[in-house]
Design a protein around this motif. Structure first.
Motif: not given
Length: 496
Positions: A216, A224, A226, A228, A318-320
């Motif tokens: 992350g 995060t 995440n 990506y 990523i979706e954010d």
């Protein structure tokens, strides 16, 4: 086409080629007649893990011209898309680059100019000698300057003609890099809603080149997991460092399309590049760039714009949006800090700590302003400033300015700032930071003219000099001198 003898010791490993048919097309290079060596880099051969001495064999000459295929190599061209001059261009791809594969040492080898591919878009897939010489020399020169870049293994030429505005000599550059993946590879799959392939590509890049992203990314006070978003952040950090180096040394890329941006933050695709002669922040080196999109002073912002395009492409993973923006925005302070640090090195000052930043920034800004006002030769000024600091006599730098009073005012401020550090500017560090030699357009042009007449000796001499850019080479001092008047008429465009 047959396999070349004498090369069986080259070890290959699976790399980008294993991703499959959605990413690439396997194909064979198109041979060229009567290949001959123009230049070679034994250093890159060693990095790539080639067998000792192989680069000096006929088997290598034939393989790196595209006339034979190395045992174990499975040549391919990759597909990507991109924004060109700020406009979505759709599908592009390796139009004249053919990948040989990845060596066991972790270096991808790629032939540029070895014939048509499915992505040639009507072109012949060839490269001409003049642009190939520029790419070979600049790839190696940038590395010697400490700037992240792809490398060049070798350059070959053929008497097979290539037709541009007129018949020209064909050439093939063998390029080397840990990866040739570009922002445009991600844009390609995002634009087609091929999210499975997009994730496959991102996972490959993370696992192969950015494994720490699996942990992350720390964003402000929050963290995060995440991977990506972490990838986007890390690519932005590398890109910021690369562009800061460009701006510090006076390098103009000339065609910063998203398909010419490396996912590893490497300088890639040496087309209409130039090192500044007279310092002009708005200089445009690409004669195809009619709007000045890629002017020298716009490069930092264009890099951010290109990263924004990469962020858009990665957003389905990523979706954010908020996290995506935070990852992108980290580019700006990193670039500013990196540029300030490099300028401090050029000035022989300690790297600017936060407490000194307010004092250092205006000194840098004032200097750039007076350099531009007098159109001072960029490379010569910095080298003379280094020598002036060594001798504590700034007359050689001063005489470059039309407005000497402006230089005197700046020099006083510079010396006062240096005094605050408790010691004089570090001349040794300056001489190791400010090169005596860069690949000036007119010097490259002289080497090209000689090569087109069949004499490759200047290309090879330039290669040696540019591999030691911080060393004075008295026998070649003319290559570090002011450009002649005719240099301003050299036109470098995307068609080169």
């Amino acid at each position: 086409m047959h396999s070349s003898d004498g090369s069986r010791a080259i070890a290959w490993q699976e790399g980008f080629g294993r991703l499959g048919s959605a990413f690439l097309t396997h194909l064979q290079p198109t041979p060229l007649p009567n290949a001959q060596w123009v230049a070679r880099s034994p250093e890159v051969a060693s990095l790539a893990g080639l067998p000792d001495g192989f680069l000096y064999t006929d088997a290598a000459l034939q393989a790196f011209t595209g006339n034979t295929v190395l045992p174990g190599s499975q040549p391919y061209a990759s597909v990507y898309s991109g924004h060109q001059f700020g406009v979505w261009a759709g599908q592009l791809g390796d139009g004249r680059a053919i990948h040989l594969g990845e060596t066991a040492a972790g270096w991808e080898l790629q032939l540029k100019g070895a014939g048509r591919t499915p992505y040639s878009r009507g072109g012949d897939g060839r490269a001409v000698l003049r642009s190939s010489i520029r790419e070979f020399l600049c790839s190696e020169a940038m590395h010697a300057l400490g700037i992240p870049t792809t490398r060049a293994l070798c350059l070959t030429a053929s008497d097979g003609p290539v037709y541009r505005e007129e018949a020209e000599t064909a050439a093939v550059v063998t390029r080397a890099a840990p990866s040739f993946v570009r922002f445009g590879h991600f844009e390609h799959f995002a634009a087609r809603d091929m999210h499975h392939e997009l994730r496959q590509l991102a996972d490959y890049v993370i696992d192969r080149y950015y494994p720490a992203c699996r942990n992350g990314w720390q964003s402000g006070s929050a963290s995060t997991g995440n991977a990506y978003a972490a990838l986007l952040y890390e690519v932005g950090q590398r890109t910021a460092q690369m562009v800061a180096h460009w701006q510090a040394v006076g390098f103009c890329h000339g065609v910063m399309n998203t398909d010419n941006m490396s996912i590893l933050g490497l300088t890639i695709d040496y087309g209409p590049f130039q090192f500044l002669d007279a310092f002009d922040p708005s200089h445009i080196c690409n004669h195809s760039d009619h709007q000045g999109r890629y002017a020298f002073n716009k490069q930092p912002q264009v890099a951010y714009w290109n990263l924004f395009c990469l962020g858009q492409a990665l957003l389905p993973l990523i979706e954010d949006e908020d996290i995506t923006v935070q990852a992108l925005e980290a580019y700006r302070p990193t670039f500013s800090h990196a540029f300030r640090r490099l300028m401090c090195h050029k000035l022989g000052l300690p790297s600017a700590a936060d407490s000194h930043e307010a004092a250092v920034t205006p000194v840098i800004g004032q200097l750039l302003d007076i350099l531009a006002a007098s159109r001072v030769d960029h490379t010569i000024f910095w080298r003379r400033l280094s020598l002036s600091a060594q001798d504590n006599d700034y007359e050689r730098a001063r005489e470059l300015f039309l407005d000497t009073a402006a230089f005197d005012r700046w020099l006083l401020t510079y010396q006062e700032l240096s005094a605050q550090t408790g010691k004089a500017p570090d001349a040794h560090a300056m001489l190791s930071t400010n090169p005596a030699f860069v690949l000036r357009n007119h010097v490259g042009e002289l080497a090209i003219r000689a090569a087109q007449a069949g004499d490759f000796s200047m290309v090879q001499s330039l290669q040696q000099v540019l591999s030691q850019p911080f060393v004075d080479h008295p026998a070649h001092s003319a290559w570090a001198d002011f450009p002649p008047d005719w240099a301003s008429s050299i036109a470098i465009s995307c068609s080169s």
